[in-house]
Structure formats: C-alpha cells, structure tokens
Design a protein around this motif. Structure first.
Motif, PDB file in Angstrom:
ATOM      1  N   ASP A   1       0.823  -1.210   0.000  1.00 15.21           N
ATOM      2  CA  ASP A   1       0.000   0.000   0.000  1.00 15.21           C
ATOM      3  C   ASP A   1       0.854   1.256   0.000  1.00 15.21           C
ATOM      4  N   GLU A   2       2.106   1.122  -0.486  1.00 13.41           N
ATOM      5  CA  GLU A   2       3.012   2.266  -0.576  1.00 13.41           C
ATOM      6  C   GLU A   2       3.574   2.383  -1.987  1.00 13.41           C
ATOM      7  N   ILE A   3       4.009   3.591  -2.313  1.00 11.05           N
ATOM      8  CA  ILE A   3       4.797   3.764  -3.528  1.00 11.05           C
ATOM      9  C   ILE A   3       6.246   4.003  -3.107  1.00 11.05           C
ATOM     10  N   VAL A   4       7.165   3.471  -3.919  1.00 13.25           N
ATOM     11  CA  VAL A   4       8.587   3.618  -3.633  1.00 13.25           C
ATOM     12  C   VAL A   4       9.250   4.343  -4.797  1.00 13.25           C
ATOM     13  N   TYR A   5      10.137   5.277  -4.476  1.00  8.82           N
ATOM     14  CA  TYR A   5      10.871   6.028  -5.495  1.00  8.82           C
ATOM     15  C   TYR A   5      12.008   5.152  -6.028  1.00  8.82           C
ATOM     16  N   VAL A   6      11.993   4.845  -7.321  1.00  9.51           N
ATOM     17  CA  VAL A   6      13.054   4.039  -7.914  1.00  9.51           C
ATOM     18  C   VAL A   6      13.969   4.867  -8.819  1.00  9.51           C
ATOM     19  N   ALA A   7      13.563   6.088  -9.150  1.00  8.74           N
ATOM     20  CA  ALA A   7      14.431   7.026  -9.871  1.00  8.74           C
ATOM     21  C   ALA A   7      13.960   8.439  -9.518  1.00  8.74           C
TER      22      ALA A   7
END
Length: 276
Positions: free
Chosen positions: A132-138
């Motif tokens: 239920d989270e978004i993760v920064y990959v760039a």
C-alpha cells in the motif's frame, strides 16, 4: 518531519503485518524480527545502542542482542568499539544497487525522465507500487530549491500520492478499492482525502483524464501530477511524476504547462516497455 513520521507509521504497519503472518506455518518469526531491527536502524539514521534499538524495534533486549551479534558477524552491521552502538554497514548497499540495476522499467524510462527533467527544470520521479506504498526508484531533482527532501528508496502511502492514485486507477476497480480499504489511511496534511468515497472519485477522475493530481495532500506546499506506466495488457507497472512547490507554481499552470509534457513522456516510456 513528515518523512520520519511516515517511517514510524510504516514500521508499525509492518509489525502488525508480521503478527498476521505468524498464523502461517511458513512464516519465520525470527527472520521477521531481524528485519524489524534493520528497519529500526534505517529509520533512526544514526548509530544506536542496544537498549534504545530494542525500544525502537519493539522487541526484547536479549532477542535484539542475538540479532545484532549475528548481523555484525555477517558484516551487515558495524559496532563502534567505544560506544558499542550499531549502524548499518556498507554491505547493505549491495542490495539496493542490485534492485536498481535489475529494474527494467527504470532502465527503459531513464532517458525519457532525464529529458523531462531538462525540459521542465522541475523534479521528476519514477515510482512503483509495493503493497500500500509507492517507492521512489528514480529521482531527478529540480534545478530550483524544493521543500520536500526525498530520495531513491523513499516510500509514501499510495492512497494520498499522485503516483499511487495513477497506478491504482489502472487496476480493476474492485482490486483498487480492496487495497484502499485495507490501507491505513492516515491524513498527512489538512488537505489529505482519506474517505473511500473521495478516493474512489479521485481514482475515477485519474482514470478518465489519464493522470492523477495531488494538491498538497502528502506535503504542504507540494503539488504533484503523475501518469501511469502500463504493460502491453494495460496493467500498471509504475508511474512517472512531476512535483513542484506552490510558491512557484499555480495549479492552473501545472495543468496547462506540465501535464501535457508528463503525458507525452509517459506515452514514450509505454512504447519502450511493450516488450518487457
């Protein structure tokens, strides 16, 4: 600080998730506790002594002592010889590097994200959904001063972020709703929409427009727009996002000047990822 509060909330959620997983015969409680210790150290962002670390991880001191000893012997923790405090070792960087190096979406999107960052001079991000989270990959920072200090690996609740809503809007509505119901929808600012009716409306609008908008719902003074990135079957892989500060940008200017460029970039990346 919002990021610290978010990290504390995430740790509480994962602790609760670990308790739920304990009902499965496949669930390894000792391994879950190991990650509670690692996450506590990561959240602290400094060297931490054994007693404090046990408190931060919500575990008993003797158990944390065994875990930290094992991780130190394996090389994943460093211990100060004078203070005896623990911190994460450089060996942990290997995992992050491998995650980024093997992310095909990130690889295909990179030149398009860089070009968007150059054209707008504003912060451009690539995010993916995890739970239920978004993760920064760039992340490509703005040339101007910004009020929100995030980095690759940062995580935010999906329900109140433009990227999270852009991704959720491309899921089956029943699946997206189930995720929203299960998520801990804690308001991050006075503008955060937390009720299911409001969130369903936001997803419907994002689905219709092809992008999602976040107007100071995650951080005061931050406006964000995001467009979904899709696989050939139309399933969401992630989202490309532009974030700008309200002191420099009016909402109408964001919609008129940045959204068209955002959508153009998302379309170009989607063409690149057709064969992933």
């Amino acid at each position: 600080m919002p990021a610290a509060a978010s990290a504390s909330t995430r740790r509480a959620i994962r602790t609760a998730t670990a308790a739920e997983g304990d009902h499965s015969p496949l669930f390894m409680g000792s391994l879950a506790k190991c990650f509670q210790v690692l996450e506590a150290l990561n959240t602290a962002g400094r060297a931490v002594g054994l007693t404090e670390l046990a408190q931060l991880a919500s575990l008993d001191r003797s158990g944390v002592q065994r875990i930290t000893h094992t991780l130190r012997v394996l090389g994943y923790l460093r211990q100060d010889p004078a203070t005896k405090a623990f911190r994460l070792s450089g060996r942990m960087l290997e995992f992050g590097h491998t995650v980024l190096a093997t992310d095909q979406l990130r690889e295909r999107a990179q030149p398009h994200l860089e070009a968007l960052n150059r054209r707008t001079s504003e912060t451009v991000n690539l995010m993916e959904l995890e739970g239920d989270e978004i993760v920064y990959v760039a992340r490509y920072p703005s040339l101007h001063a910004v009020s929100v200090d995030l980095h690759v690996g940062s995580r935010l609740p999906a329900f109140c972020t433009a990227a999270g809503r852009a991704i959720l809007s491309c899921m089956e509505p029943a699946d997206a709703l189930a995720r929203l119901k299960a998520a801990r929808r804690t308001a991050m600012t006075r503008h955060t929409v937390t009720d299911l009716a409001g969130l369903r409306a936001a997803l419907g609008e994002a689905r219709e427009q092809g992008y999602a908008l976040n107007n100071q719902e995650a951080f005061i003074g931050d406006v964000s727009v995001a467009a979904p990135l899709l696989d050939p079957r139309g399933h969401p892989l992630g989202a490309v996002n532009i974030a700008v500060p309200t002191p420099r940008w009016r909402l109408e200017d964001v919609l008129a000047r940045l959204v068209p460029q955002l959508l153009k970039t998302a379309a170009a990346i989607n063409r690149e990822v057709r064969h992933l």
